[in-house]
Each structure stands twice: as C-alpha cells, then as structure tokens.
Enzyme design. Structure first.
Site, mmCIF file in Angstrom:
data_model
loop_
_atom_site.group_PDB
_atom_site.id
_atom_site.type_symbol
_atom_site.label_atom_id
_atom_site.label_comp_id
_atom_site.label_asym_id
_atom_site.label_seq_id
_atom_site.Cartn_x
_atom_site.Cartn_y
_atom_site.Cartn_z
ATOM 1 N N LYS A 192 0.866 -1.184 0.000
ATOM 2 C CA LYS A 192 0.000 0.000 0.000
ATOM 3 C C LYS A 192 0.898 1.228 0.000
ATOM 4 O O LYS A 192 1.827 1.336 0.803
ATOM 5 C CB LYS A 192 -0.887 0.008 1.242
ATOM 6 C CG LYS A 192 -2.025 1.010 1.166
ATOM 7 C CD LYS A 192 -3.075 0.617 0.142
ATOM 8 C CE LYS A 192 -4.326 0.082 0.762
ATOM 9 N NZ LYS A 192 -5.242 -0.538 -0.221
ATOM 10 N N THR B 33 -3.201 -5.481 0.860
ATOM 11 C CA THR B 33 -2.658 -4.128 1.008
ATOM 12 C C THR B 33 -3.512 -3.328 1.975
ATOM 13 O O THR B 33 -3.000 -2.469 2.696
ATOM 14 C CB THR B 33 -2.555 -3.412 -0.356
ATOM 15 O OG1 THR B 33 -3.859 -3.149 -0.867
ATOM 16 C CG2 THR B 33 -1.767 -4.240 -1.349
ATOM 17 N N PHE C 44 31.352 28.706 -13.472
ATOM 18 C CA PHE C 44 31.424 27.496 -14.313
ATOM 19 C C PHE C 44 32.241 27.835 -15.551
ATOM 20 O O PHE C 44 31.803 28.608 -16.412
ATOM 21 C CB PHE C 44 30.038 26.974 -14.688
ATOM 22 C CG PHE C 44 30.091 25.631 -15.381
ATOM 23 C CD1 PHE C 44 30.675 24.530 -14.758
ATOM 24 C CD2 PHE C 44 29.581 25.464 -16.658
ATOM 25 C CE1 PHE C 44 30.740 23.294 -15.394
ATOM 26 C CE2 PHE C 44 29.642 24.222 -17.305
ATOM 27 C CZ PHE C 44 30.224 23.136 -16.663
ATOM 28 N N ARG D 23 27.635 33.337 -11.195
ATOM 29 C CA ARG D 23 26.281 32.976 -11.598
ATOM 30 C C ARG D 23 25.467 32.651 -10.355
ATOM 31 O O ARG D 23 26.010 32.448 -9.270
ATOM 32 C CB ARG D 23 26.305 31.767 -12.540
ATOM 33 C CG ARG D 23 26.876 30.506 -11.912
ATOM 34 C CD ARG D 23 26.692 29.270 -12.801
ATOM 35 N NE ARG D 23 27.214 28.088 -12.124
ATOM 36 C CZ ARG D 23 27.106 26.839 -12.593
ATOM 37 N NH1 ARG D 23 26.520 26.618 -13.757
ATOM 38 N NH2 ARG D 23 27.586 25.812 -11.916
ATOM 39 N N GLN E 143 28.861 19.854 -9.503
ATOM 40 C CA GLN E 143 29.437 18.571 -9.083
ATOM 41 C C GLN E 143 30.320 18.750 -7.848
ATOM 42 O O GLN E 143 30.293 17.927 -6.928
ATOM 43 C CB GLN E 143 30.300 17.967 -10.209
ATOM 44 C CG GLN E 143 29.518 17.318 -11.334
ATOM 45 C CD GLN E 143 29.210 18.269 -12.468
ATOM 46 O OE1 GLN E 143 29.058 19.482 -12.249
ATOM 47 N NE2 GLN E 143 29.090 17.745 -13.671
ATOM 48 N N ASN F 242 20.160 21.321 -11.528
ATOM 49 C CA ASN F 242 20.701 22.672 -11.652
ATOM 50 C C ASN F 242 19.547 23.554 -12.132
ATOM 51 O O ASN F 242 19.206 23.559 -13.318
ATOM 52 C CB ASN F 242 21.876 22.683 -12.639
ATOM 53 C CG ASN F 242 22.661 23.975 -12.587
ATOM 54 O OD1 ASN F 242 22.139 25.001 -12.151
ATOM 55 N ND2 ASN F 242 23.909 23.939 -13.043
ATOM 56 N N HIS G 183 18.342 26.416 -13.476
ATOM 57 C CA HIS G 183 19.025 27.497 -14.172
ATOM 58 C C HIS G 183 18.339 28.851 -13.960
ATOM 59 O O HIS G 183 17.122 28.975 -14.078
ATOM 60 C CB HIS G 183 19.077 27.202 -15.671
ATOM 61 C CG HIS G 183 19.763 25.922 -16.008
ATOM 62 N ND1 HIS G 183 21.037 25.625 -15.577
ATOM 63 C CD2 HIS G 183 19.363 24.846 -16.728
ATOM 64 C CE1 HIS G 183 21.384 24.428 -16.025
ATOM 65 N NE2 HIS G 183 20.385 23.930 -16.723
#
Lengths: 322, 322, 322, 322
Positions: free
Chosen positions: D12, D57, D161, D178, D227, D253, D255
């Site tokens: 369930k 269930t 980045f 960023r 990462q 990510n 953005h």
C-alpha cells in the site's frame, strides 16, 4: 579515513524537443522530453572543480537539437545516436539516455485538405500516457528498453479479490465483483538481436503491438488479483515476442470503493463508486525468461536451472520498477 | 465601525463519483468530479458558530452519491437535480454546482465479447482534457454553462504573427510561419429555451458538436494572431447554435521556439522546436450576441444598440474567463 | 444575427523574475512570477488579425525584465509601475497585473560572513505558500489587492462541529473535538488612501502584519465551524486596519478523519488520523465594511443602510473567491 | 519456452498518517506518508490468483494506523517496527518501507498559551521539503536509509562554471559569477552499529544535523561546478559521522539565466534573472567510504584496495539516485 567518489552521472534533463517533418504538406510531429546523463571519469570536477573533461549539460542539450535536424526516427534510435556520439569522448565510459514521447492525433476535418484521415497539419493531444525509451550504455555496450507510463485502464466487472489471509488487522471483506483500475507503467528490454537490426519502423510497430497486448490482456483476463493481471500482461508480451528478454510492470491499484447507500434506504448493486486518491495499492513485478533461455547477462544462474537470470545492470538505473 | 459578512458560499469540492451503468452486459461508465456550493443566509454560523441552518458539506457529498443511484444522465442534468434539491431548504437561496468529466474509451478487443466496437466492460482513459458543466442558481433561477478544459491542440503551420507595434521593449521578430499551440478551455452559456427542454442526450450531443466546431475552426483558420483564432472559434459556435447565448475562451499560447542551429552549421527550416513551459501568452475573450438578440440578462443595454448585453451574473462566479 | 466581441484580455503569464539586490555584500533576492494582461480596443486583431495595436506579449515580458533593472520594491508597487506604463498607450484602457512571490530565508551559517543573522548570499526556500498582489486598472483608475495563497495551518484541538441539521442524507456524527486544517488563501483590497501614500516598505509591513493576524486568529479562536474561523480571521484584519476596505478568504477544509481502531481492539482518543485528499470542504467568504463606511464603490448601496456596498469591479477578475 | 516470475513486490502506497501526541496540553504532531511493500514467495497469486499468502494491502494500511496508536517515534523506528511485524509471516522474506514526513512549525501566539515558543496546538506547514526514511529488509536483515527531498537552495554569488571543453555543439559562455540553485534530494545509509543502538531521538537529531551540514556546505563552498558542491556536501556528512556509511545526492541545476537587457539600453550586472523550468541540469553522485573502511557489503572489493565497496543491495530499490 578514506572517503571516495562513488557512482555518479550528470546531464541535462527534460529537453523538450518538437520535430516537425514537413517534406510534404502532410506534416508529422514528434514531441519528446529527452534526458541525457553521462558517466565516466569525473573525479576532477567533483574533487576540485576542474571541468576539463565535463561536456557541459548545455552542450548535451544543443546536441539533442542539432541531431534532430536530421530527423528523429523512433525515440530508441534517436537515443542510440546520442549514446554513440557522446561515447566517442575518451573520458565518457557510459551513460543513460531517456525519452518520453507525447502522442498527438490529427484533428478531424471536413473536407480533408489532403489524403488520409484527419487534418494535414493540425493535431490534438492524445492523452496523459507517454511512450518511453531508455538507452543505457556501459563497457558491455548499449542496452535498449522501451516502455510506457500512465496508461490508465479500468474494468467495471470481471475482477475479484478473495481468499487472502485474515489476521488481527484485516478488515477488508472479500469481493467477487469489483472495479479494477490502474495506471500501467512498465519497461521491456530488447534482446541484442533486435537492437542489432531494428530501425525506427520496427521500434514503432513493436511499441504499438506491445501496448495492444497489455491492454487486451487487461481487458480479457478474469482477474482474481491485480498481481495475476500484471503477470499475465507481462507473460503475454514475452510469449508474443521472443526478442523481448524481460518486462517490468508497476501498477497502482486505483481503488474504487462501493459507496454504502444503505443509510439512505438505497441498495448499490455495483453502480455507485467513490474513486479514491490515496492510499493506493501498488503491484510491481518482473516477468523474465528462465536462465536457460537468456544469455544476455554474463553472470547469471546456471543454464537450465529454470531460475531467473541474474539482474541485468540496466535495472539499477531504473530503481524498483519504474 | 461596522464590519459585515459579504458574499459567501460553502460546500464540498471534488467529490469523485464513478457510476457504472450495467443494465446490460455492455457497461457504460461516467466518471465525474463534482463540487457543490451553497449560498444563503449563513450569518449565524459565521458570526457565532451557530450551525442550525448549515447543511453539512458531508451531507452534500452523500447527496451526490445517493442521487447517482438513479443514474447520472448528463453532467448538466445531474447538477440541475442537485440544485433543485438543495434549493428546497428555506435558508438556501442559491448555489453553484460544478462537474468535471473524464473521458473513457472502450479497449479494442478481438474477438469482441459483445455487439459494437470495443470491449464490453474494459476501458482506457482518453486524455487529459475534461468536459465541464456548471449550474448557477440565484433568485432568478438556474443558469447552465457547459465547457471543456485543456483540450491541447497544435498547428505545425498556417499561423503568422506580424504587424504588431515596436517600442523600446520590443525584440520579437515578425514571423510568417510558426507553430501555434494552445490548451483550449472555455465555457458557453445555454439560453433558457435550451435548458427548458434539453435532456441528457441533447446536452451530450451538443457538447460533442461544440467541441468539434472548436477543433475544426482551430485547424482550418489561417491564423494571423491567436486572438483571431480564439474569436473565430467562439463565433463559429454561436453561428451554429442560436440557443447558445455566449461563449468565453481562455487559451494559453504554448510557445514553440524555433531553435537556432546556425552555431552548429545547420539551417532550421521550421523543423526543430523547443517547447517552452513558462512564461506563456494568455488570450482570453468572450463572444456574445449583441443586446438586441439576447433578452436573458435583465439589466442589459438598450435593445438594438448593437452593444453586448450587461454581464450575466454567472460569470462573477467563474472569475476572469475560466 | 449579430455576434460581437465581448470582454477580452491578453498578455504574458508567469514571467519568472528573480532580482538580486547586491549593492552590499549582503544580498537580497526577490523571486516573482508575474502575469500582465491588457484590455482595450482589440477588435481588429480578433476580427481580422490586424495586430496594429497589439503590444506583443513578448514585449510585455521584456518590459517586466527591463523595469526590474531599477529594482522591484514591493510586488504591489512594481505592478503599479507596469500598469502606468502600459496605460500610456491610447488603445489600452485597462489591465490586470498579478504577482506571486516565493519566500526565501537566509541559510544559517557559522561564523556568519556578515552582520545580521544568516548567510549573506545563500538562501533556502521558505515553503509552499506565496504572497500575492494584483493591480487592476480601468477607467476609474487602479485598484490594489494584496493576498496570500496556500498558507497551510492545522489545529490539533479547539475545534468542534455540531448542531447542524440532519436530513435523509446526513450521516456525519457531531464532534466536540476534531482536527481543523486548511490552506488559507485570500485577497484584501486597499483603500485608495493607502494606495496614494504607501511605498514598498508599507506594503511589505502590511502584508506581514495581515498574515500574522490571520494566523493568530486561526490559532486562538475556539472554532465551532470553519465558517466562524474564516469570518473571524477576516474581521480581525478589518478591525486592525481601517485602510483595508474588504477581504475575501477561501479555505478548504482539509479533512483529518479519526481512524476507527476498534476492530483492532484499540481505542483512539484523538490521536491517530487519516489525512484525506478529496473531497474536501470549501468555505469562502467576504468580510466587508457596511456601505456607510465605504465610499470607494461608486454605485453602492445607500449610505447608512448597513448593507454591504455593491461589489467592487475588481472581483469580477478574480472569480469566486480566489 | 520458459517464462518465469522475476523480482516482485506489492503493498500500500502513500498511507497518510497524522499522529497527535496530546499527553500534555502542548501537542506534537507527526505527519507522514507511508508506503509498505512486501516481498516473498508470491508465485501463486501471480500465476493463478491464489491469494492464500497475500497479506492484503488494506491490511498493511490498517497495520500502519494500529501501530501508530502506540506512538510513531521517528520515521525510521516506526518503519523498523512495521518491518519486524510483517517479516514474522513465513511467506514474506523481505520488503521495503518508505516514509515521507512533512514539517510543521508552531504558530507564533501572544500571549503564549503554554510554556515554550509558539502555540500549544496550532501549527503552520514549514515548506515543500520532506524528510524521508526507508527500511529495506532481505535475508541479510534490515538496512536503514534516511534522507530529504526538495530542499530548495540558492546562492546569489560564489558560483562559477568555466574550463569545460568546447566542441561543435558548445555555445555556453564561461561565467565567473552565476546564480547556483538546486533542490537537494538525497539518501544516506546508516551503519549497522548505528541502527543497533539508535532510538527515535538519535534519528531525529542526526537528521537535523545532516540537513544543517548539507546547507552550510552549500552556502560556504565557493563553487566551480555543481558537481563540486554536491561532492563536498556528501563528503562533509561522511566526515562528521563515521556511522554513516555512504550518501547519495541528486541535485537539479535550476538554471537562472541573466537577462540580456542590452536591447533596452540597460546593463545587467548580475541583478535580473529569468528562472527557467525545463530543461535543467541534473547532477547525481554517491560519496562512499573506501572498501577498507566498509565491511557492511558482503561481496565487496578486496579490503584495503581503496576502491569503493560493491554496491549495497538497498540501492537497487531506489533506482538511479533518488
């Protein structure tokens, strides 16, 4: 203490691609959500932010769109193209490419502007269900799964549930006639022999055929348990197609409770139901060929044992069942 | 300082009702989400928690299920039954009853277990779109709206957008060929003459006919603006059916942006698109009969003026457009 | 037959704007979803696709971003800036600008990189609830609403429901102690006097104060009905702030059903509950000042009558209650 | 042809349990969604609908509510109780029990009705994030995972980045500043030594501590890649707690694109952003102890090799990363 990076993958998820084939006035559209995930030696970016080997997720997205310029074909063949491309990079040892496809039907029009049924370039969305495809690649090469998600089906009779054990916590009455409803989701794995030869048309036809078998089996089996229905659906697919190695299905039991109309002086002979949201049953099963028949998993059980083969590594990227 | 209770309503929302008609082996299912809201003199419960006149929301739910024992018919007629029932209570002066209906199709089966196309008692969900119905009642009696939600459509050509003004903040290029995609949602109001005579079959047939007109108009009109398409869809409905007094449509512009493949050395002749989620355009319009034609709204504009009638009070319960 | 265009509006919905104020190292972020809708003389685009007067929805989006360059201030003042800008165009006679704001809190950090509590430039989302603002403009000028959505609250005691009428369809037992849970959504309308003088800080402070009053009233009132709680919440806001003209609240009754543990040989003294999804109760009410106090709606009831004023036109753009 | 049942489970899902602890006037609430899935010898129900061994269930759901009568404790200990109960049945050889917990905070009240901060029995939901727990049991005994889902965080600076490879499909510019935003979801696995001794308080405290470490690391690390942030978050957890064997994190990510205001004659020094929905980056990684440190997985790599241990079987029930 020694702490290390374990399994990892990265990529771009849910790239929404709509491809219009317009070489004739009778357009075709392919509507996909694509996820690309790469695996390989990415310790440098994790440990020190050195991105020398990191194919940017934005680049992965661009590649999807650029490749679509040549046409998509079937989702399976498109993902295989992406896999082959990214695996050319030395630091990339594998990956996982996933597609969900949304269905569109031609709008009925009268008079039809072109040959065939329905409008040449106007479409209506066909439903919530999606066709799915997954390509998983590692050192052993690519594996192809096809599947579907959320194909919602219901039987208004032909379903029982009885004979289950009763303990201190059991209150459910047995029933010989209930509504059985579920959202069928599942994946099936093609044998390498199919992958080696199939083109887009073969993948499209096979998808349609498997979907039909799943629905027809759901409809036709008199069900004593949703487990029985799930297993029968999977078995029917494997019986029909020897080049499908195994199939996994995940089916919620979308409960429809018979409403007690007794307080209102009314009977209810299987006619008025409350469709519940949560909780729901959840039935998940794999249907496989016994080890003697399946030679695709290297480290399987002894041939001829009748036991299922060892789990194919692709399933570890799916998790549970879907 | 004098603070008073203003407009108010209360009820039970999203009562999930599935009705199986099983008088023959060929079952029919009706799948609804129903909301019941009552209006009237409920000052006592608001001001002091005196619930003497409060028909419990649980009782409203029970009434839905009990009434379904006699069959549902069309959603419009079922809501009218509920309205008449609740309006018998002296403290209840009006209300609003809403239904959303989910579509089911018969699963194809071979051989067919009974006459007709598709399985007798096994069904597959037809899509995300819903048929809707609304009954609004006040001292002037009941008003009936019918509608639909989220009928997702797309044209892969036959749509332009140009000639719009350019100011400091305008960057959008003009286009003579774009994808036009939207989720059609709308409501139309039936004239009292239709409500007085229509039974479930008339409501069902009319719904299907209006949906067809909306889709065919979307498909066939060469569109210079989504506004033009929306207005044409509404106008076509009113032209076809004099007993539809007005229609309101709300249509997002589901943007499909042509991907710039130039950086990859590729052209893109209207083939590869990015389907965006947000933001989206939103086009909403009512199409009405001029006051001379519509006598249903009491306090309307002078007859023959050619101006739209005054706003019908039902719309204040919808808000904006849908 | 004379078919005409009725009320209509168009614009760009859900423009996702994140503004970082970084004049000092201690950043502030404002996270908004903004919808801009214009009204005016747009017959030409609807009837013939002539877009001469159509400020493109893309231009509306660009304007939002360009204006954010100067700072956002409060959502109300930002929407008022947008309204004033678009109303400069002669063909635009009104519009509706909506904002939803998402809350962020500073991540706790030790040691703090700057003065104050929490990190200078790292944040965590505060919840599902949103602050809302709406500016509606027509020939009578702008009206400002402020509001909130989905502030989920629960009382584990201090709530009863009894004394309601019992008819054939009533099965609900009376209860003197239940869980009361709801998602508070609502809108309040500021008097013109407040709009004339308030800056961003006043709007921000007022929002926080109203939210606090709503929550404190929910917590402190011993509730005999959700209607009583809703009315008391609205009344408390109007009592605290004479420059709030009226407030509308929409509150689902998120049912928590006491689980019957009797079959398992257990009692359940208000401790174990099943939280249901659907159906749910839905309680909606406006709290207003009597006509004698409110001179903002031109065509209202006679002064001194004690009756609510006529409905302010802004509410026709909200629909029902939220 | 030999077709056989493969891995399967049933149960369930999403049992919504709200437990009120009311032994004093200062109530506590525990709000959970619980899923129970059983594994074992269920060939009979799959192959022939023989339900002799199938714990319904519905019975699993009832058991959840009945057990809650004695209190919930922490989600981990509650799931362990459920696991032990169901594993008493001979046909059940394992299972998977999952909990999601929703957070509630006390409503501020003045004067406080009782000791401590906030109201005694009125609460407000704390956000979209959920605490999670999972118990997986097979012949090797129970394994306990704890986790969290959708903890949405954002840094308005301190993220770069750059240095990624550029190929034919790369258009992304490098950036030294960023917005970095993600929804942290993850699971960590407790060593058996922790499971053997921990009570509800230890699980609760540990959850809070791990959540704090994840957030603080996100805030404080100057990020050269998501990462790097993900790995640092996981590593910090393992460094702090030797009895956490490994952790897996999955972080989209989210953005935030800097809007180009140049066409409007404006600069944009990192202040005005468009928050995109799809596509999004997706970064997933496991952080583990090297095989020499982890003896919990029986078939692991050679001790002292410095390589990660073999994958613990619990992860095959998670799929990918979350």
């Amino acid at each position: 203490m020694s702490i290390v990076l374990g399994p990892n993958q990265y990529g771009k998820a849910e790239v929404r691609l709509v491809r219009v084939d317009r070489d004739t006035a009778r357009h075709r559209i392919t509507d996909l959500s694509i996820t690309s995930q790469l695996r390989g030696d990415f310790r440098a970016t994790h440990e020190s932010g050195d991105n020398t080997g990191v194919v940017a997720t934005d680049t992965q997205k661009n590649t999807v769109y650029a490749f679509a310029r040549d046409g998509v074909g079937s989702p399976e063949t498109f993902l295989l193209r992406l896999a082959r491309h990214f695996l050319q990079e030395p630091q990339i040892s594998g990956g996982r490419w996933l597609a969900e496809q949304y269905g569109w039907e031609r709008i009925a029009a009268d008079p039809q502007p072109g040959p065939g049924v329905g409008h040449d370039h106007a479409f209506v969305r066909g439903g919530a269900e999606r066709r799915t495809a997954l390509v998983h690649a590692d050192s052993a090469g690519p594996t192809v799964l096809a599947g579907l998600r959320d194909v919602t089906v219901l039987k208004s009779t032909g379903s029982e549930f009885a004979g289950f054990p009763r303990d201190r916590y059991t209150t459910l009455p047995e029933t010989e006639d209930r509504i059985l409803a579920t959202d069928v989701s599942g994946w099936w794995r093609y044998e390498q022999s199919f992958v080696d030869t199939a083109g887009p048309e073969e993948y499209d036809e096979r998808f349609a055929a498997v979907r039909s078998i799943l629905l027809a089996t759901f409809a036709e089996l008199h069900s004593l348990a949703l487990q029985q229905t799930v297993y029968a659906m999977g078995r029917a697919v494997l019986e029909a197609y020897p080049d499908i190695a195994e199939i996994r299905l995940s089916c919620p039991n979308n409960h429809h409770f018979l409403v007690d109309l007794d307080p209102f002086g009314l009977d209810n002979p299987g006619e008025v139901f409350f469709a519940a949201d949560r909780p729901y049953g959840l039935i998940e099963a794999a249907v496989q060929r016994s080890a003697a028949d399946d030679t695709s998993a290297g480290s399987g059980a002894p041939a001829g044992s009748g036991a299922p083969a060892a789990e194919h590594p692709v399933w570890s990227t799916i998790g549970g069942f879907v």
